[in-house]
Design a protein around this motif. Structure first.
Motif, PDB file in Angstrom:
ATOM      1  N   ALA A  51     102.947  61.671  14.755  1.00 15.49           N
ATOM      2  CA  ALA A  51     104.263  61.566  15.635  1.00 15.49           C
ATOM      3  C   ALA A  51     104.259  60.678  16.888  1.00 15.49           C
ATOM      4  O   ALA A  51     105.342  60.151  17.484  1.00 15.49           O
ATOM      5  N   PHE A  52     103.238  60.939  17.641  1.00 14.82           N
ATOM      6  CA  PHE A  52     103.168  60.100  18.780  1.00 14.82           C
ATOM      7  C   PHE A  52     103.078  58.689  18.615  1.00 14.82           C
ATOM      8  O   PHE A  52     103.667  57.954  19.436  1.00 14.82           O
ATOM      9  N   SER A  53     102.663  58.273  17.405  1.00 12.25           N
ATOM     10  CA  SER A  53     102.818  56.514  17.294  1.00 12.25           C
ATOM     11  C   SER A  53     104.178  56.241  16.780  1.00 12.25           C
ATOM     12  O   SER A  53     104.711  55.399  17.430  1.00 12.25           O
ATOM     13  N   TRP A  54     105.057  57.130  16.239  1.00 16.57           N
ATOM     14  CA  TRP A  54     106.277  56.992  15.829  1.00 16.57           C
ATOM     15  C   TRP A  54     106.945  57.006  17.270  1.00 16.57           C
ATOM     16  O   TRP A  54     107.954  55.977  17.394  1.00 16.57           O
ATOM     17  N   ALA A  55     107.014  58.234  17.926  1.00 13.15           N
ATOM     18  CA  ALA A  55     107.505  57.929  19.238  1.00 13.15           C
ATOM     19  C   ALA A  55     107.387  56.821  20.292  1.00 13.15           C
ATOM     20  O   ALA A  55     108.176  56.118  20.944  1.00 13.15           O
ATOM     21  N   SER A  56     106.080  56.372  20.143  1.00 14.22           N
ATOM     22  CA  SER A  56     105.949  55.188  20.926  1.00 14.22           C
ATOM     23  C   SER A  56     106.582  53.641  20.229  1.00 14.22           C
ATOM     24  O   SER A  56     106.988  52.986  21.175  1.00 14.22           O
ATOM     25  N   ARG A  57     106.609  53.575  18.967  1.00 17.26           N
ATOM     26  CA  ARG A  57     107.252  52.678  18.380  1.00 17.26           C
ATOM     27  C   ARG A  57     108.775  52.559  19.008  1.00 17.26           C
ATOM     28  O   ARG A  57     109.409  51.587  19.086  1.00 17.26           O
ATOM     29  N   ILE A  58     109.454  53.650  18.964  1.00 19.38           N
ATOM     30  CA  ILE A  58     110.689  53.698  19.262  1.00 19.38           C
ATOM     31  C   ILE A  58     110.806  53.385  20.630  1.00 19.38           C
ATOM     32  O   ILE A  58     111.669  52.803  21.145  1.00 19.38           O
ATOM     33  N   SER A  59     110.156  54.177  21.726  1.00 19.17           N
ATOM     34  CA  SER A  59     110.322  53.847  22.815  1.00 19.17           C
ATOM     35  C   SER A  59     110.074  52.504  23.455  1.00 19.17           C
ATOM     36  O   SER A  59     110.484  52.181  24.694  1.00 19.17           O
ATOM     37  N   GLN A  60     109.088  51.905  22.964  1.00 18.84           N
ATOM     38  CA  GLN A  60     108.809  50.696  23.217  1.00 18.84           C
ATOM     39  C   GLN A  60     109.413  49.358  22.738  1.00 18.84           C
ATOM     40  O   GLN A  60     109.185  48.196  23.043  1.00 18.84           O
ATOM     41  N   SER A  61     110.396  49.766  21.805  1.00 18.19           N
ATOM     42  CA  SER A  61     111.224  48.691  21.099  1.00 18.19           C
ATOM     43  C   SER A  61     112.296  48.290  22.497  1.00 18.19           C
ATOM     44  O   SER A  61     112.854  48.965  22.940  1.00 18.19           O
ATOM     45  N   PRO A  62     112.411  46.847  22.649  1.00 23.67           N
ATOM     46  CA  PRO A  62     113.033  46.451  23.717  1.00 23.67           C
ATOM     47  C   PRO A  62     114.448  46.279  23.605  1.00 23.67           C
ATOM     48  O   PRO A  62     115.241  46.336  24.687  1.00 23.67           O
ATOM     49  N   ASN A  63     115.268  46.361  22.306  1.00 23.47           N
ATOM     50  CA  ASN A  63     116.560  46.260  22.301  1.00 23.47           C
ATOM     51  C   ASN A  63     117.026  46.860  21.167  1.00 23.47           C
ATOM     52  O   ASN A  63     116.265  47.614  20.326  1.00 23.47           O
ATOM     53  N   ALA A  64     118.331  46.954  21.046  1.00 27.45           N
ATOM     54  CA  ALA A  64     119.001  47.588  19.957  1.00 27.45           C
ATOM     55  C   ALA A  64     118.555  47.455  18.402  1.00 27.45           C
ATOM     56  O   ALA A  64     118.380  48.318  17.646  1.00 27.45           O
ATOM     57  N   GLN A  65     118.524  46.204  18.281  1.00 27.17           N
ATOM     58  CA  GLN A  65     118.092  45.638  16.797  1.00 27.17           C
ATOM     59  C   GLN A  65     116.722  46.289  16.645  1.00 27.17           C
ATOM     60  O   GLN A  65     116.534  46.578  15.534  1.00 27.17           O
ATOM     61  N   ALA A  66     115.855  46.035  17.697  1.00 26.17           N
ATOM     62  CA  ALA A  66     114.314  46.487  17.582  1.00 26.17           C
ATOM     63  C   ALA A  66     114.241  47.992  17.024  1.00 26.17           C
ATOM     64  O   ALA A  66     113.566  48.391  16.135  1.00 26.17           O
ATOM     65  N   GLU A  83     104.353  71.458  12.440  1.00 29.01           N
ATOM     66  CA  GLU A  83     103.458  71.587  13.444  1.00 29.01           C
ATOM     67  C   GLU A  83     102.643  70.455  14.084  1.00 29.01           C
ATOM     68  O   GLU A  83     102.139  70.470  15.155  1.00 29.01           O
ATOM     69  N   GLN A  84     102.851  69.457  13.352  1.00 32.84           N
ATOM     70  CA  GLN A  84     102.154  68.131  13.837  1.00 32.84           C
ATOM     71  C   GLN A  84     103.145  67.310  14.568  1.00 32.84           C
ATOM     72  O   GLN A  84     103.087  65.968  14.749  1.00 32.84           O
ATOM     73  N   ILE A  85     104.322  67.849  14.844  1.00 33.20           N
ATOM     74  CA  ILE A  85     105.463  66.892  15.495  1.00 33.20           C
ATOM     75  C   ILE A  85     105.466  67.628  16.922  1.00 33.20           C
ATOM     76  O   ILE A  85     106.180  68.567  17.267  1.00 33.20           O
ATOM     77  N   PRO A  86     104.590  67.257  17.752  1.00 31.32           N
ATOM     78  CA  PRO A  86     104.462  67.821  19.198  1.00 31.32           C
ATOM     79  C   PRO A  86     105.923  67.842  19.929  1.00 31.32           C
ATOM     80  O   PRO A  86     106.930  66.867  19.612  1.00 31.32           O
ATOM     81  N   ASP A  87     105.862  68.534  21.001  1.00 29.97           N
ATOM     82  CA  ASP A  87     107.310  68.763  21.603  1.00 29.97           C
ATOM     83  C   ASP A  87     107.456  67.472  22.470  1.00 29.97           C
ATOM     84  O   ASP A  87     108.442  66.952  22.843  1.00 29.97           O
ATOM     85  N   GLU A  88     106.410  66.971  22.794  1.00 29.75           N
ATOM     86  CA  GLU A  88     106.424  65.719  23.685  1.00 29.75           C
ATOM     87  C   GLU A  88     107.254  64.437  22.973  1.00 29.75           C
ATOM     88  O   GLU A  88     107.897  63.458  23.565  1.00 29.75           O
ATOM     89  N   THR A  89     107.142  64.324  21.693  1.00 36.79           N
ATOM     90  CA  THR A  89     107.748  63.475  20.973  1.00 36.79           C
ATOM     91  C   THR A  89     109.161  63.555  20.458  1.00 36.79           C
ATOM     92  O   THR A  89     109.614  62.435  19.959  1.00 36.79           O
ATOM     93  N   LEU A  90     109.689  64.694  20.662  1.00 34.25           N
ATOM     94  CA  LEU A  90     110.825  65.123  19.976  1.00 34.25           C
ATOM     95  C   LEU A  90     112.047  64.301  20.695  1.00 34.25           C
ATOM     96  O   LEU A  90     112.934  63.834  19.842  1.00 34.25           O
ATOM     97  N   PRO A  91     112.240  63.954  21.803  1.00 37.77           N
ATOM     98  CA  PRO A  91     113.310  63.086  22.207  1.00 37.77           C
ATOM     99  C   PRO A  91     113.280  61.772  21.633  1.00 37.77           C
ATOM    100  O   PRO A  91     114.487  61.208  21.368  1.00 37.77           O
ATOM    101  N   ALA A  92     112.294  61.080  21.710  1.00 40.92           N
ATOM    102  CA  ALA A  92     112.361  59.715  20.767  1.00 40.92           C
ATOM    103  C   ALA A  92     112.586  59.936  19.436  1.00 40.92           C
ATOM    104  O   ALA A  92     113.072  58.968  18.861  1.00 40.92           O
ATOM    105  N   LEU A  93     112.009  60.954  18.754  1.00 41.46           N
ATOM    106  CA  LEU A  93     112.573  61.024  17.290  1.00 41.46           C
ATOM    107  C   LEU A  93     113.681  61.377  17.181  1.00 41.46           C
ATOM    108  O   LEU A  93     114.219  61.238  16.115  1.00 41.46           O
TER     109      LEU A  93
END
Length: 645
Positions: free
Chosen positions: A334-349, A370-380
């Motif tokens: 989930a940390f990798s997923w959250a990072s991919r969302i938050s680091q995308s620079p524009n709406a299309q990405a 249980e493998q989805i930590p609370d820190e990642t939930l806003p981005a997810l």
């Protein structure tokens, strides 16, 4: 007796004739029902790109011919809203009853299809045009579409169309001669290709690229030209000559060219795997990648972390004198997923990353929540909203300890009207300053245009300065309102695309977006209206945390929950970084220490103020006292900064 027999004969013949007429009428009606819209002319031609649904056949009814002609000419593939990428192509590639207008208006639709792409769908669109060879302008467009789709033999066969070289399109330019030169080069007839290039130059061809590319197709040259994909014949010749794809095409190529390159036969032999992936990602962001190409961008789930591996402390090694310890487990996916969302620079990405990871996220939530930590939930949660998955967003929201942003609550209310009570009013009421209030009312304007009930909040629109209006859009907005009043569905879609093309969703004009949303909803395209409002609000919410902070511009807020930070705290609790994490596990002793730890923070605040007031103290000539005063300010600023949790 004879009269009775005559009457019977007349009655029988009438009955037999009526039965025959009924069968003939049934057959004719069956033929009419079985006939497609292709039989009514080029407006009935249709060929949807993969993954897009065909719109109703009445989409051009009620359209204004003059407006359509201008829109077909000005519409471009530079659509930054993902929903408009889909809607504009659906309108262009869907067949329908012909509006009022001449044949040139129909040609405008096919010119727009050639600009938008994808190349494969454009070629199929021309395949469905009846009696295509009777229209020289459409013939040239069909030839170029065949070149783009890699159907070079079919494209070159169009050159033999009788009278094609004598058409105004050929006589006023060099199109026919250029196409003939390309076909000769593709057939390894270099001398004939060079002769056609020379004839084109006598007709006014000034671009030297064609001659250089023809020479490169015949053998190695000292300075080959770069690959060009601005037309189908240029792309075919570039591939034949083995020209290199420039980096600008990989990073910012137009969608029609990208789809043509990706769908070209044996393209893997011409580009590297890295460039091919970059081309696919760019094509997916601009809406021309096929579902299969976009699926190739999905990364496999490399590992699944068990709860025991995450929470168990690292056991020391049993070897005497050895300080080595087993490697800590990898961080949750989930940390990798959250990072991919938050680091995308524009709406299309961000929209693309959301489409790629949401299927795996839903499976992960069902099997290993249980493998989805609370820190990642806003981005997810943001990822779920980008794809319009309200149940997934609600499930993640219920697990999160952090509240959703006001705009996210608006979006969730648009997707699920029972998910929140009075979200618009809450959004306006939580604004604490005039600037925030103006932006909140703009957000409310979008939400109301998409269908959320005002419930007495419309009075906020009467505040001065609302909404802000950008110049140059008044005419398009007026035409959009008129088209919606006529119920011209196709015209509304294209005008919405024209009004917002080239604009990033985060910086688009609020009133233009609101009128486009309202117009789409008025002609029955509610899903498109909600998607447009959703993408605009998400883009606004996306840019808020990316503003550089005063202390750490390299660590913006959206990427603040670092992917590696939470796992490192779990895998190594002993280090002295515990006052923020392990201090909570200590008994009462650390708590009184935390109390005096707070007073230094207010003391640090005034310590950071003297630098601002030091210029006033610099008035007296104290050069030696000023030099030592700066280092303390710098040394005090460092401990005051704390990394984001």
């Amino acid at each position: 007796m004879t009269r009775l027999m005559i009457r019977k004969l007349i009655l029988c013949s009438t009955l037999i004739w009526s039965l025959g007429a009924t069968s003939l009428l049934a057959q004719s009606s069956a033929k009419i029902e079985a006939s497609t819209l292709q039989d009514v002319g080029p407006w009935g031609a249709a060929a949807l790109p993969e993954g897009l649904d065909r719109l109703d056949s009445d989409l051009w009814i009620g359209a204004d011919p003059g407006t359509l002609a201008i829109v077909f000419e000005r519409i471009q593939a530079d659509q930054r809203f993902p929903v408009l990428q889909r809607l504009v192509r659906q309108a262009i590639f869907s067949g329908g009853a012909a509006p009022t207008g001449d044949q040139d208006l129909a040609r405008g639709r096919f010119r727009a299809a050639s600009k938008l792409g994808p190349a494969e769908a454009t070629a199929r669109l021309f395949d469905s045009v009846p009696r295509l060879n009777r229209d020289p302008a459409l013939t040239f467009l069909a030839m170029d579409a065949a070149f783009r789709a890699g159907r070079t033999e079919e494209a070159c066969s169009w050159l033999s169309t009788p009278g094609l070289e004598a058409t105004p399109e050929s006589q006023s330019g060099t199109l026919w001669l250029e196409s003939r030169a390309v076909c000769y080069a593709l057939n390894n007839e270099g001398a004939a290709a060079n002769l056609s290039v020379d004839l084109a130059r006598t007709k006014g061809l000034t671009d030297t690229w064609l001659g250089r590319a023809v020479a490169a197709s015949s053998g190695p040259v000292s300075s080959p030209p770069p690959l060009r994909a601005d037309s189908g014949r240029a792309l075919a010749l570039s591939i034949k000559a083995g020209l290199k794809i420039p980096r600008t095409t990989v990073s910012s190529g137009d969608p029609a060219s990208l789809s043509a390159i990706l769908n070209w036969p044996d393209i893997r032999t011409s580009v590297t795997e890295e460039d091919l992936t970059a081309l696919m990602r760019r094509a997916a962001q601009t809406g021309v990648a096929t579902p299969a190409q976009e699926a190739r961008l999905r990364g496999p789930v490399l590992h699944v972390v068990t709860p025991e591996a995450v929470t168990a402390p690292v056991a020391p090694t049993q070897e005497a004198g050895s300080s080595l310890a087993p490697e800590p487990p990898p961080p949750p996916l989930a940390f990798s997923w959250a990072s991919r969302i938050s680091q995308s620079p524009n709406a299309q990405a961000r929209a693309l990353e959301a489409r790629l990871l949401v299927p795996d996220l839903k499976a992960h939530l069902a099997t290993a929540p249980e493998q989805i930590p609370d820190e990642t939930l806003p981005a997810l949660i943001e990822a779920a909203l980008w794809v319009g998955d309200a149940p997934l967003a609600q499930a993640l929201r219920d697990r999160s300890t952090r509240p959703m942003s006001p705009r996210q609550r608006l979006i969730l209310a648009l997707l699920d009207p029972v998910a929140d009570d009075r979200p618009v009013q809450r959004h306006i009421e939580t604004a604490t300053n005039p600037a925030a209030q103006r932006q909140a009312v703009r957000d409310a304007l979008i939400a109301w245009s998409a269908g959320l009930p005002p419930q007495g909040g419309l009075s906020a629109l009467l505040q001065p300065g609302l909404p802000d209006v950008k110049g140059g859009q008044a005419g398009v907005r007026t035409a959009l309102s008129f088209a919606a009043a006529r119920g011209a569905k196709g015209e509304v879609i294209l005008l919405a695309g024209l009004a917002l093309q080239g604009q990033e969703p985060a910086s688009a004009d609020a009133e233009t977006v609101a009128i486009a949303v309202s117009a789409l909803r008025q002609v029955g395209l509610r899903d498109g209206a909600v998607a447009l409002a959703r993408e605009y609000l998400l883009a606004l919410d996306m840019v808020v945390p990316t503003k550089p902070s005063a202390t750490g511009a390299a660590n913006p807020a959206p990427t603040g929950p670092a992917v590696a930070a939470p796992p490192s705290n779990r895998a190594s609790p002993p280090p002295n970084t515990g006052p923020s994490s392990s201090g909570a596990a200590a008994p009462a002793a650390p708590r009184p220490k935390a109390a005096p730890a707070n007073p230094p923070q207010p003391k640090a605040a005034p310590a950071s103020r003297p630098p601002a007031s030091q210029p006033k103290a610099k008035v007296p000539p104290r050069g030696q006292s000023q030099a030592p005063s700066r280092p303390p300010a710098r040394t005090q600023a460092k401990p005051n900064w704390t990394p984001p949790n």
